[in-house]
Scaffold this active site. Structure first.
Site, mmCIF file in Angstrom:
data_model
loop_
_atom_site.group_PDB
_atom_site.id
_atom_site.type_symbol
_atom_site.label_atom_id
_atom_site.label_comp_id
_atom_site.label_asym_id
_atom_site.label_seq_id
_atom_site.Cartn_x
_atom_site.Cartn_y
_atom_site.Cartn_z
ATOM 1 C CB CYS A 66 -6.759 50.931 -35.087
ATOM 2 S SG CYS A 66 -5.624 50.425 -36.388
ATOM 3 C CG ASP A 111 -29.576 24.780 -6.883
ATOM 4 O OD1 ASP A 111 -30.380 23.859 -6.728
ATOM 5 O OD2 ASP A 111 -28.589 24.972 -6.150
#
Length: 702
Positions: free
Chosen positions: A16, A396
């Site tokens: 946990c 690009d």
């Protein structure tokens, strides 16, 4: 100044988020340790300084956390459900609780036997929680275990033994389910660790030996049989085969590998035998880098997680104050003390911060792990969240929207000349040329399996083209201006050439023995998927697409029109792309930039999220970008946007579940209806909802 050396260990039984925080504190308190960090998602401990295994085990003893060397690889043990420690504890506690309920029903809740049975159920199910809770209480540290310990002991003191036993059991079940769910979330990373085999067959000094991958050196020759996994990165020395690279790139279609091709550790050799020259050590392979970056990504906290961590620091003390006021104020005004002390204890239980603390990290861990399996490397929760807010994507052109290399797109021949015959003689000349466009003609000839004809008396003329003798014919290939000097070009030929140039293509001509023979159009072809990707991005809510390229404006406009891109900025130098990204980002707009990770580095760095194409085999892409599309596959981009947005939505839902259920339960205090049963169900329900909701992110596919 010497660089601080950090030691790393893998952790087992880290169940946990609270346990991770507590373990981190305990390790930091060791006398010779500084800057300890626990990566909850990847189950890793990292610290500067010195600490023995015994000291680390003692630091994690409160939750049975074990530490193992980072390099230790052992198969994951499949422990049957009823053999898991937390499940055995829950089952024994349940049996004593059932016996206590039976006894109390028959003889009354004040019966000594019933109380003893309830007490045993409490001790069996809650011992580890009580030990940790009491230690925290002494140090005035208030976490989930502290709140639960106070509540259960308080319930026992006021005679609510049955309620206390039920709460302990439900809490134990909640912890077991949370542990199971987190292990499921971590499987995406543990499966990456096990992709590459731990040993391999190599040939060294004319001897064939089986060695652990840690002992394999650069230059060793790896022998890979059909059906075997490739253990190291390298280049094919000999052999021909297809290799399934899905583990690295997410590509489902196997790739042909032959001499001088690059292969990656963890990929599957399918058909033929290969000899591979090792080019990287085991810790430097592409898969090792991916695992390292993914684990680091899970440790990097997203903005929402940082907010939750900060909020939780004040939330827990606030709950304690509210619980104390609930227990004290109504009795001071004349209400029954026992009733309102009970209500105060219920407030403590419902106020456990577990669901809130885990609401963000479990979603981030699951999403990043899923992305890694799909061939998308996301280098942190912050980038995952940023991607979810993106509204503008800048591309690009070369190597991103296009393939990045020239191809012959059109061949027009003069009357009486066959297309393949012309391509054959022209390719014979261009084989001797170093010009990039020459390679396109040679590739086109090889793709058609045309016979190679030797060329004699070759000459390369700068700015014009090349000329040579092929089977007694004088063949010239080059610019149209030069072709016009060698022979007269008809108006029709000029019109055809002009039309192809308007489409953004480079046009060359061929003259044989002084007579015009044909035209060749060469272009960097658009990727087949580019148009489809642009359309999908707009469908999922991207408002604006932009092309940033250093290419000719006419070529850029032609490609943008073909793909449906909104904005084109051409003829840009790298610094101009940087300026363009800053302009697009004005007004706090979030912009993603996608490029090759090298030439576009300034723009990638300036964008809200920098995305590199082709991370596999490109170290620069892995290092510079926030996100890397490993397979050089543009279709991974819409998937990444979709996953990021779904993760953002999941985090918001988790916080709503965690806070909403608790507020609803706390409101029951007003009429005095809140019970310990309702409180633990609210806490357990919130935690399970959060974890299960996050696990749905594992199902998102391309």
């Amino acid at each position: 100044m010497a660089e601080t050396i950090r030691t790393e260990y893998r952790l087992e039984n880290l169940s946990c988020a609270n346990c991770a925080m507590k373990f981190e504190k305990n390790v930091s308190r060791l006398p010779n340790v500084e800057a300890a960090t626990v990566n909850f998602g990847a189950s890793k401990l990292s610290f500067a300084g010195n600490a023995s295994i015994d000291e680390l085990l003692a630091a994690g003893a409160f939750d049975g956390i074990r530490v193992v060397p980072i390099s230790q690889r052992k198969p994951t043990e499949k422990v049957p459900f009823f053999k898991r420690r937390e499940n055995i504890v829950s089952l024994i506690s349940l049996l004593f609780l059932a016996a206590g309920l039976f006894t109390s029903t028959k003889y009354g809740e004040t019966n000594i036997a019933a109380i003893i049975l309830f007490a045993i159920a409490i001790v069996v199910g809650g011992t580890s929680m009580f030990i940790d809770g009491l230690k925290n209480l002494v140090r005035l540290e208030f976490d989930m275990n502290t709140l639960m310990t106070i509540a259960i002991i308080g319930a026992a003191i006021i005679g609510e033994w049955r309620e206390a036993a039920v709460v302990v059991l439900l809490f134990a079940i909640s912890e077991a389910l949370e542990s199971y769910s987190m292990n499921k979330a971590r499987q995406s990373i543990s499966s990456l660790v096990d992709i590459a085999p731990p040993s391999a067959t190599i040939r060294r000094n004319d001897k064939i030996v089986e060695l652990p991958t840690e002992e394999i050196r650069i230059g060793d020759v790896l022998l890979v049989k059909p059906g075997q996994k490739i253990a190291m990165d390298g280049t094919v020395r000999s052999g021909y085969s297809t290799v399934n690279q899905a583990a690295i790139t997410g590509e489902s279609v196997p790739v042909i590998k032959q001499t001088n091709d690059t292969v990656f550790a963890g990929t599957m050799n399918e058909e033929g035998s290969l000899e591979v020259t090792v080019t990287k050590l085991v810790e430097d392979t592409t898969i090792a880098k991916i695992i390292h970056l993914v684990e680091d990504a899970q440790a990097e906290k997203a903005p929402s997680q940082k907010f939750i961590d900060k909020f939780a620091k004040y939330y827990t003390p606030a709950i304690i104050v509210i619980a104390a006021l609930t227990a004290i104020i109504p009795p001071l005004l004349g209400a029954d003390w026992q009733t309102w002390i009970y209500q105060g204890l219920a407030v403590l239980v419902v106020g456990c911060p577990c669901a809130l603390v885990v609401s963000t990290p479990v979603a981030i861990v699951t999403a990043i792990g899923n992305a890694a399996r799909q061939g998308v490397l996301i280098k942190g929760g912050i980038h995952l969240e940023e991607m979810g807010h993106i509204k503008t994507v800048a591309f690009d052109k070369t190597g991103t929207l296009t393939k990045g290399y020239p191809e012959v797109t059109n061949i027009i021949t003069a009357a009486g000349i066959k297309e393949e015959e012309l391509l054959q003689v022209v390719a014979s000349v261009e084989r001797l040329s170093q010009h990039p466009l020459a390679r396109a003609l040679v590739n086109a000839s090889e793709a058609r399996s045309l016979r190679v004809i030797p060329a004699l008396n070759f000459q390369s003329l700068t700015g014009k083209g090349a000329i040579a003798d092929v089977e007694g014919q004088n063949v010239a290939v080059g610019s149209l201006r030069w072709m016009g000097e060698l022979t007269e070009l008809s108006a029709e030929v000029k019109t055809q050439a002009g039309a192809m140039q308007t489409e953004g293509k480079s046009v060359m001509g061929a003259v044989i023995d002084g007579t015009f023979a044909g035209l060749f159009a060469v272009a960097d072809p658009v990727r087949n998927e580019s148009k489809r990707v642009i359309e999908r991005l707009k469908e999922i809510g991207i408002d604006k697409t932009v092309m940033l390229t250093g290419d000719d404006p006419k070529t850029a406009q032609a490609i943008a029109a073909q793909l449906g891109i909104d904005d084109v900025r051409a003829g840009l130098m790298p610094e101009d792309k940087l300026i363009a990204i800053r302009e697009l980002s004005e007004g706090k707009k979030r912009v993603a930039m996608i490029g090759d990770g090298i030439n576009d580095a300034p723009a990638l760095a300036a964008a809200s999220v920098g995305i590199a194409m082709g991370g596999a085999g490109t170290d620069a892409a892995l290092e510079t970008a926030d996100i890397a599309l490993m397979a050089d596959d543009l279709e991974q981009l819409p998937y990444t946007v979709k996953l990021s947005r779904k993760t953002l939505r999941t985090i918001k839902e988790n916080i709503m579940f965690a806070v909403g259920l608790k507020i609803a339960a706390l409101l029951l205090v007003i009429p005095g209806w809140l019970t310990l049963w309702i409180a633990i169900f609210a806490d357990m329900g919130a935690t399970l909802l959060v974890v299960l909701n996050s696990l749905r992110l594992m199902k998102i596919q391309k």
